[in-house]
Structure formats: C-alpha cells, structure tokens
Design a protein around this motif. Sequence first.
Motif, PDB file in Angstrom:
ATOM      1  N   GLN A  19       1.281   3.648   2.059  1.00 50.76           N
ATOM      2  CA  GLN A  19       1.998   3.982   3.334  1.00 50.76           C
ATOM      3  C   GLN A  19       3.329   3.371   3.523  1.00 50.76           C
ATOM      4  OE1 GLN A  19      -0.008   6.288   4.460  1.00 50.76           O
ATOM      5  NE2 GLN A  19      -0.316   5.619   6.664  1.00 50.76           N
ATOM      6  N   MET A  20       3.192   2.045   3.190  1.00 53.34           N
ATOM      7  CA  MET A  20       4.666   1.221   3.146  1.00 53.34           C
ATOM      8  C   MET A  20       5.412   1.771   2.011  1.00 53.34           C
ATOM      9  SD  MET A  20       3.844  -2.758   3.916  1.00 53.34           S
ATOM     10  CE  MET A  20       2.219  -3.095   3.004  1.00 53.34           C
TER      11      MET A  20
ATOM     12  N   HIS B  68       4.048   6.833   8.629  1.00 57.85           N
ATOM     13  CA  HIS B  68       3.486   5.887   7.521  1.00 57.85           C
ATOM     14  C   HIS B  68       3.990   4.224   8.068  1.00 57.85           C
ATOM     15  CE1 HIS B  68       3.772   9.547   5.416  1.00 57.85           C
ATOM     16  NE2 HIS B  68       2.822   8.992   4.779  1.00 57.85           N
ATOM     17  N   HIS B  69       4.205   4.143   9.406  1.00 57.60           N
ATOM     18  CA  HIS B  69       4.133   2.969   9.767  1.00 57.60           C
ATOM     19  C   HIS B  69       2.738   2.151   9.405  1.00 57.60           C
ATOM     20  CE1 HIS B  69       5.037  -0.718  12.475  1.00 57.60           C
ATOM     21  NE2 HIS B  69       4.035  -0.509  12.865  1.00 57.60           N
ATOM     22  N   LYS B  70       3.021   0.807   8.942  1.00 58.73           N
ATOM     23  CA  LYS B  70       2.168  -0.037   8.691  1.00 58.73           C
ATOM     24  C   LYS B  70       2.544  -1.425   8.910  1.00 58.73           C
ATOM     25  CE  LYS B  70      -1.951  -0.678   6.223  1.00 58.73           C
ATOM     26  NZ  LYS B  70      -2.976  -0.011   5.961  1.00 58.73           N
ATOM     27  N   ASN B  71       3.857  -1.900   8.852  1.00 55.97           N
ATOM     28  CA  ASN B  71       4.258  -3.110   8.848  1.00 55.97           C
ATOM     29  C   ASN B  71       5.603  -2.948   9.619  1.00 55.97           C
ATOM     30  OD1 ASN B  71       6.289  -5.298   7.729  1.00 55.97           O
ATOM     31  ND2 ASN B  71       4.533  -6.039   6.834  1.00 55.97           N
TER      32      ASN B  71
ATOM     33  N   ASP C 103       0.958  -1.139   0.074  1.00 51.12           N
ATOM     34  CA  ASP C 103       0.062   0.145  -0.032  1.00 51.12           C
ATOM     35  C   ASP C 103       0.867   0.994   0.089  1.00 51.12           C
ATOM     36  OD1 ASP C 103       0.812   0.669   2.596  1.00 51.12           O
ATOM     37  OD2 ASP C 103      -1.137  -0.121   3.218  1.00 51.12           O
TER      38      ASP C 103
END
Length: 165
Positions: free
Chosen positions: A41-42, A106-109, A39
Amino acid sequence: MNSPTRKVKQTLTKLWTGEIAAAISFWGCFLVMKVWLTDTQMFIAVIYPLSVLTLILVQGSVYWWILLKRLSAPQFAAKYTGKIYGVIKIADAFLLCLGLPIIVIHHKNTAVTILSAFILAFAAVEWINYYQVRLSYSYNPIILLRHIKNGTLKRSRLAKEIEKV
C-alpha cells in the motif's frame, strides 16, 4: 557561434540535462527511503506520483533537447512536436487526476500519504509550468508571486507550440 546563440545553447543544455538529473535524483531518494515503505500500500502510494513526476520531467527534458536541436536545424521535429505534446498534455492531466484517488485508496501511513501528496503536487506544478503558464522567472520567489498577483504570467513556450496546431 555568437554570444547570444551560445548563451541560449548553454541555457537549453542546462534545462534538458537538469530535468533528467532531477528525475534521477528523485529515484535515488526513493531507493534510499524505500526501506520505510513496509508494505505494498505504501509502496504504491509513493511510486505512482513519483512515476508521474518522472514522466513529466522526462517529457520536459525531451522538449528542451528538441529546442536545442532547433538551433542548428530550425525545423527539427517542428511538424509533430505540438501535436504529440498536445496528446501528452491530456494524458498527463488524466494521470495527475488519478493520483489523488490512488494515494487515498492506498493510505496506510500519514507521513507516506503526505509525502505522496507533495510529490503529486510537484508533478502538477511541473505540468502547469510546461503546458499552461511559465512559472520560472527568477530564483527570487517574490517575482513569481508578483506575476501571479498582477496576472502577468506568460504562456509557456510549449503551450504556445501546442496552440499552433
């Protein structure tokens, strides 16, 4: 051309081409791994620090190329190099400082966040190596650690040139 000049020329050529090759390699790795960035964000979390790293590597490459040109034309770009790189140094520091908030926002993973942080840290090390102190002394990391421990790190060549302004 005498041997010392030839050796300096070879070293500077390896430095400027090596920085460009590193930047290209990092982007090649990015193209391979982007399928895992599922996505926006990543994608942003990785692309921002990679862009900052690339910018610093290209700036370093240009500086080594300028020094290579100075072997045959000693005043090549001498008037403006320190001034221009003085401004670039500040702009890069600003971009590096923006990196951590961008990665966090933008931390998602977790794995992508860790990768992004490592890329940003590498960019910061490159910035320090160019604009503050020389971090490359040998292929043996023990020598660098000894310089750090003893407080004998030398100012980088670019830092000295900026100081002349």
